[in-house]
Every structure is written in C-alpha cells, then in structure tokens.
Design a protein around this motif. Structure first.
Motif, PDB file in Angstrom:
ATOM      1  N   LEU A   1       0.898  -1.071  -0.032  1.00 49.64           N
ATOM      2  CA  LEU A   1      -0.039  -0.131   0.038  1.00 49.64           C
ATOM      3  C   LEU A   1       0.852   1.150   0.117  1.00 49.64           C
ATOM      4  N   LYS A   2       0.712   2.131  -0.994  1.00 52.80           N
ATOM      5  CA  LYS A   2       1.731   3.339  -1.151  1.00 52.80           C
ATOM      6  C   LYS A   2       0.608   4.699  -1.025  1.00 52.80           C
ATOM      7  N   THR A   3       1.037   5.466  -0.132  1.00 48.69           N
ATOM      8  CA  THR A   3       0.503   6.677  -0.211  1.00 48.69           C
ATOM      9  C   THR A   3       1.764   7.827  -1.005  1.00 48.69           C
ATOM     10  N   ALA A   4       1.488   9.016  -0.920  1.00 50.07           N
ATOM     11  CA  ALA A   4       2.341  10.001  -1.595  1.00 50.07           C
ATOM     12  C   ALA A   4       3.731   9.961  -0.713  1.00 50.07           C
ATOM     13  N   ARG A   5       3.745   9.681   0.593  1.00 48.21           N
ATOM     14  CA  ARG A   5       5.140   9.764   1.212  1.00 48.21           C
ATOM     15  C   ARG A   5       5.591   8.489   1.633  1.00 48.21           C
ATOM     16  N   GLU A   6       4.552   7.315   1.961  1.00 44.23           N
ATOM     17  CA  GLU A   6       5.224   6.021   2.422  1.00 44.23           C
ATOM     18  C   GLU A   6       4.639   4.985   1.662  1.00 44.23           C
ATOM     19  N   GLN A   7       5.202   3.810   2.057  1.00 39.88           N
ATOM     20  CA  GLN A   7       4.529   2.519   1.385  1.00 39.88           C
ATOM     21  C   GLN A   7       4.689   1.372   2.555  1.00 39.88           C
ATOM     22  N   ARG A   8       4.027   0.645   2.459  1.00 35.73           N
ATOM     23  CA  ARG A   8       3.722  -0.519   3.723  1.00 35.73           C
ATOM     24  C   ARG A   8       3.419  -1.829   2.780  1.00 35.73           C
ATOM     25  N   GLY A   9       3.824  -3.025   3.331  1.00 34.62           N
ATOM     26  CA  GLY A   9       3.520  -4.079   3.172  1.00 34.62           C
ATOM     27  C   GLY A   9       2.339  -4.578   3.909  1.00 34.62           C
ATOM     28  N   ILE A  10       1.345  -4.999   3.291  1.00 33.57           N
ATOM     29  CA  ILE A  10       0.038  -5.238   3.804  1.00 33.57           C
ATOM     30  C   ILE A  10      -0.640  -6.709   3.416  1.00 33.57           C
ATOM     31  N   LYS A  11      -1.649  -7.048   3.733  1.00 35.25           N
ATOM     32  CA  LYS A  11      -2.333  -8.033   3.448  1.00 35.25           C
ATOM     33  C   LYS A  11      -3.742  -7.712   2.918  1.00 35.25           C
TER      34      LYS A  11
END
Lengths: 407, 228
Positions: free
Chosen positions: A105-115
């Motif tokens: 999951l990405k936003t303009a500033r960050e990204q995260r590994g998600i399910k």
C-alpha cells in the motif's frame, strides 16, 4: 464422632483471633485467586471471541500450500465442492470466501507491506464482524468505485482519512505486477492493533477487476458453526468430502490462540496450586501450633483411653474445619465477585491502548467455568486433609506418661 | 478376696550402661478390690513409676503386671488403650479436664469412648455430679470452676466409666485444705459405699491419714507395707 467434632470445633475457636486470621487468609486467598481466574478467563474469552468473530471464524479452508506460501496462485482448489460440503453441514451457520494476498500500500509519502483481503461485503458481514468495526466511514458505500478499508493504526501511521487516495500493488495470477488507486472508504478498529496495522479490506469484485480475473479466485473460506466445541467434529465431517483442500480449526489456524489457550490453562493450574499450597501450609502451621500447645491434654486423652485413631480423627477434623469454613466462604465471595463483573464488566478503558495491542476488549466480563469451583472445592478438602497429616502424626506420638510426668 | 492388681518380680530400668537407674527393683505386691491404698515415699522412690506400670501406661523392663486378671504384657498397644479405657480410672494432680468441654461433657467423655448409651450416660453423670456436690455446675467449663471443683469433676469422670480401680497421682497436691478434705471425704465415701478401689501416689500426710493401707517405697523397693 459428634464429641470429636465438638472438641475439634471448640478447640478451633479457643483462640478466635488466630482462627479468624487463618480462616480470613483462606477466604482472601481463594477469593483473590478466583478473582484472578475470572479476570483471566474473561480476558481470554474476550480475546477468543474477538479473534473468532472478526478474523478467524471457527474453521478455515485453504489450499494445502497456502499456509507455507500465501501467494495468489495458491487458491482453494475445489471451491464448488467445499461450498457444497458447507451448505450440507447442519452445524455451519455461515461462511465467507475471501481473496487474500500480500501486497504493498503506497501513499504519496510512504509505503507498507500489507495483506489485501478481498471480501464479498454482504456474505462477510453475515459471518464475521469486521465490517461492523468501522470507526469512520463504512464497508462499503457507493461513493467510491475502488474503496478500501484500512485499520485505525495504519491510518494513523500513514495519516490517512476517509477519502484519502492510496495505491495498491499486487501480483497478478500471471505473476506480473499491477497497481490501482483506491480511496479510503472506512477506517476500522478490530480491537487488535497488530491486525489493524496489516490487514486492509477491499470489495472482491474490485480486486478481480484489478487483476483482470473473470474467474472467482478464493484463498480463504471462513466458516462459522453453531458451537465452538464442535469445531473438531465439524472439521472431521467436512474432510469426508473435501479432499484437495486443507481444513483447519480456529486453534490450528492461529498458533498464537492455541498457545494462549494452553498457557492460560497452565496459568490457571499454577495459580490454583500456589493458593492451595499456601492454604495447606497455613493450616499445617496453625494445627501444629495447636497440637504442640495441647500436648499434655492429648497425652491425658490417650491415658484415659482415647485411641490413636480417634486422636488422628480429632486433629484431621480441626484441620477440616478451617478448610470447610474458609473454603466455601472464599468460593462464595469469589463466585459473587465473578458473577458481578461477569454481568457488569470490569472497566479497563484507562489501559485501552495496551489492551487493544493484545486484541482485548477494554471491558472485561469475568467468567469461570463451573467445573473450576468443583475442582477448587475438592482441592481444598485434599489440602486440609494433607495439612492435618503432620499435626495428627505428632498428636498420635504424644506419650501419655510424659503428659502425666509433666503434671 | 479378688486381686485387681498384682505385680510379679517387677523391674524397671531407665537408661543404659553406667547411666542406668533402677526405678523399680523386684517389686511384688497386690491390691485387692475395695482397698484404699497410698503409695508413699520420697521423690525418686519409684511410686509414680509403679503407678504408671499398674496404669498400663509404661512397660516393665522385666516381670509381670496382672490387672483385673489380665497379664498386660500380652496386650498390644491398641488393646492396652482399650483396657485402660474400660478398667482404669485416672485422677491427676492437675485435674487435666478437657478445657473446651463443660463439667458434664468432661464427666461423660470416657463413657462416650466406651459407647455407653446416651440415657445411661446422662443418668450416671447427673447422679455422680450430685453426689460430689456439683449439681448446677454441669454447664461450667473447667476455667469457670475452682481447683477443688475441677478435681471432683475429674473423679466423676474416672468413676462414671465404672473402672475396676482408680489411680490417683498426687490428687491433692494443688488443693487447699478444705478442698483436700472434701475430696478425700468423697473418695473415702465411694470406697466405703461402692467398694471402689483407690490407689494413691502421694506425699500428702492427710491422704496417708485416711489410707487403710500404706505401701512405702524407697529406691524402687517396697520397704514397708502397713495395713491400718
């Protein structure tokens, strides 16, 4: 026996302060352990219900490879057969089939590994409570074409709010990567911060469009049954017709829950043992003191014809009186406290964040299985009898001649 | 006359080797039913040891003790306990009533051990308490009675079980003159009227004055046996 009981009872109350302290400590010890057990059981039940109702269900069905390699290709092999088996089982009260894969999951500033959990909202809501846990927004309205529900913790960390745009990247069945923008339609709070931080929900149809799949791809079928105690039985029934997929009970699907259940049982046992041992030594100490103070009296009883058996019985009765007065009062007060907090709950909202981190509700409803009261009662009797062994032995060893010589 | 107590070549040695003390030295004597006997002698003369032997509380080093026709060396410890319960009444210097029981309950205690029916227990206890002048004191606990009254309850306890004989170890040592006199009157009367056998170990001249027979002990031996 009546006279022995009379003597024992009166001897117990010869020193009301000492007896009061012993019985009081038995009551407090038992009450506090029942309180702790009720609290722990309440927390465990709360966590268990939370986990089952929002995440696990009672039974899960996956591809056998999914547990070790949760990639998009390891979907349920024979969905039709599984659905048919579930429809035919009288204990199944609901089920939901989910598309589940890992992504970013990405936003303009960050990204995260998600399910990514692709759900059929109506079916999911009929089985699990996750869609009712929306703290903001809802699962899912008409306002967004590609809506996503994110956990409260993730939303805070990524500064997301309703309407925020996020990009989801995932692997397609042909092993190529794809991305799609979604808008935050709901921010949910399941009560388990770790879960909320990792799991996002999207409508199944939306995700099928993203991966361009015409066929429904299902990785996880979550099943609710009418009685949690029948999970193993229902699993066995389902396995008769489900051959190519794996059927897991909730305890098998979540090793942490299995560990928590086991360790909870062990903690209950340890707590009960500690209290019972303390009770045993308290009684032992008091009855030994009483016997040593009455050595001459016991010697005289022996000299005028009281048998060793009767002396033994007299001392055992004294010990039993402590346990049989203190034990039921402790159990009664413990039961009353547990019943009160079982009905009205024990408010721990001041520790809300810590509770949520462990998947617990902030109001704990106490609970103790009835059999624990019977086990406790039995152990109290055993402890008081064991506690009387040494004093009774000392009493029977009193030499009548020494008693007479000491006159 | 029937012997209720008989000793044959009775010896009791305490300790071993150089430290051995001969508490009883070849004691032969007997007591017949209805006697009112005092065992007297200085401290260490062996009177309490002899009393323990004939009370079945201690075992001789050698020799025999025959109580109420039974050689007690043949009895197991549990049988001896039962024998004491049924045949011997004890009266102690310090009364030794059960502090948590009332006068009535103390008095009936041995009968309870003997499984005497409730009605009979009640009759015997009330009769005896009345005889010893304790009517109205049935519900009093030992702590609520004088030394003399407690000793009278102890006598009732011993008598109520209808033993073959009563052993009294310094029964008057803790009593004042009046209580001593009253107790001796009571025992003497029971001896005269009921033909109850009493054996005292005593230093008390007042007891000796009442005794029909005085057995003198010194260094574990009977040195004189007088019948008055």
């Amino acid at each position: 026996m009546k006279t022995l009981l009379k003597i024992s009872w009166r001897n117990c109350w010869k020193s009301p302060l000492r007896t009061g302290i012993v019985i009081g400590s038995i009551i407090v010890g038992i009450w506090s352990s029942i309180f702790m057990m009720g609290f722990m059981d309440g927390m465990m039940t709360s966590r268990k219900n939370n986990v089952i109702n929002t995440r696990l269900g009672h039974i899960q069905i996956h591809s056998p490879e999914y547990e070790y390699d949760p990639n998009i290709l390891n979907s349920v092999k024979d969905r039709e057969k599984v659905i048919q088996a579930l429809e035919n089982n009288p204990h199944v009260v609901g089920y939901t089939d989910r598309f589940v894969t890992e992504g970013v999951l990405k936003t303009a500033r960050e990204q995260r590994g998600i399910k990514i959990n692709g759900i059929d909202v109506e079916k999911d809501a009929a089985t699990l409570l996750i869609s009712e846990k929306a703290d903001q927004g809802s699962f899912f309205g008409e306002e967004f074409k590609y809506p996503v529900a994110v956990g409260d913790k993730l939303a805070k960390e990524l500064k997301l709010e309703i309407g925020s745009k996020v990009s989801l990247s995932l692997t397609k069945p042909d092993s190529t990567q794809t991305s799609k923008n979604f808008k935050v339609a709901a921010i949910y709070k399941s009560g388990d911060a770790a879960y909320d931080n990792y799991n996002i929900f999207v409508p199944k149809e939306a995700i099928y469009k993203v991966i361009k799949s015409d066929e429904p791809i299902v990785h996880e079928i979550i099943v609710k049954i009418d009685d949690i105690e029948k999970a193993d039985e229902v699993k066995a029934e389902l396995l008769k017709s489900i051959k190519s997929d794996e059927v897991l009970t909730w305890l098998e699907a979540d090793p942490y829950s299995a560990y928590a259940e086991d360790s909870y049982g062990m903690m209950m046992f340890i707590l009960m043992t500690v209290i019972i041992v303390a009770l045993l030594f308290g009684i032992l100490n008091t009855v030994i003191m009483s016997v040593l103070e009455r050595k001459r009296e016991i010697g005289v009883l022996r000299s005028i014809g009281m048998t060793k058996k009767k002396v033994w019985a007299m001392i055992t009765l004294e010990s039993l009186i402590f346990g049989l007065v203190g034990g039921p009062l402790g159990i009664l007060t413990g039961w009353a406290t547990t019943a009160y907090f079982g009905k009205y709950g024990f408010d721990l909202s001041s520790y809300g964040e810590a509770m949520e981190a462990y998947g617990l509700d902030t109001i704990v409803y106490f609970n103790i299985p009835v059999e624990y009261y019977f086990i406790y009662s039995f152990l109290i009797v055993i402890a008081t009898v064991i506690g009387s062994l040494i004093p009774a032995y000392i009493a029977t060893r009193v030499n009548p001649i020494e008693a007479i010589r000491s006159i | 006359m029937e012997n209720v107590i008989e000793t044959k070549n009775l010896n009791k040695v305490f300790g071993i080797g150089d430290l051995a003390i001969k508490a009883l030295d070849d004691v032969n004597f007997h007591i017949q039913k209805g006697e009112f006997t005092a065992l007297v002698g200085p401290s260490g003369s062996g009177k309490t040891t002899l009393l323990n032997m004939i009370g079945g509380l201690d075992e001789p080093t050698s020799g025999n003790v025959i109580l109420d026709g039974q050689d007690i060396s043949q009895l197991k410890k549990s049988e001896m306990t039962k024998f004491r319960q049924d045949h011997i009444g004890f009266v102690f210097q310090a009364y030794n009533l059960i502090p948590v029981l009332s006068a009535y309950e103390n008095a009936e205690f041995i009968m309870l051990l003997q499984n005497v029916p409730a009605k009979e227990r009640k009759e015997r206890v009330y009769k005896l308490l009345e005889e010893v002048g304790l009517k109205g004191k049935e519900k009093n606990k030992p702590g609520e009675m004088s030394g003399g009254q407690q000793q009278r309850v102890a006598v009732v306890r011993a008598l109520a079980a209808q033993p073959a004989y009563i052993l009294a170890d310094e029964p008057t040592a803790n009593l004042d003159s009046k209580s001593t006199s009253d107790l001796l009157d009571l025992m003497y009367r029971l001896n005269q009227e009921e033909n109850m056998t009493f054996i005292f170990a005593t230093h008390d001249q007042r007891v000796m004055d009442r005794a029909k027979r005085i057995v003198y002990l010194e260094d574990g031996k009977i040195i004189k046996d007088e019948v008055h």
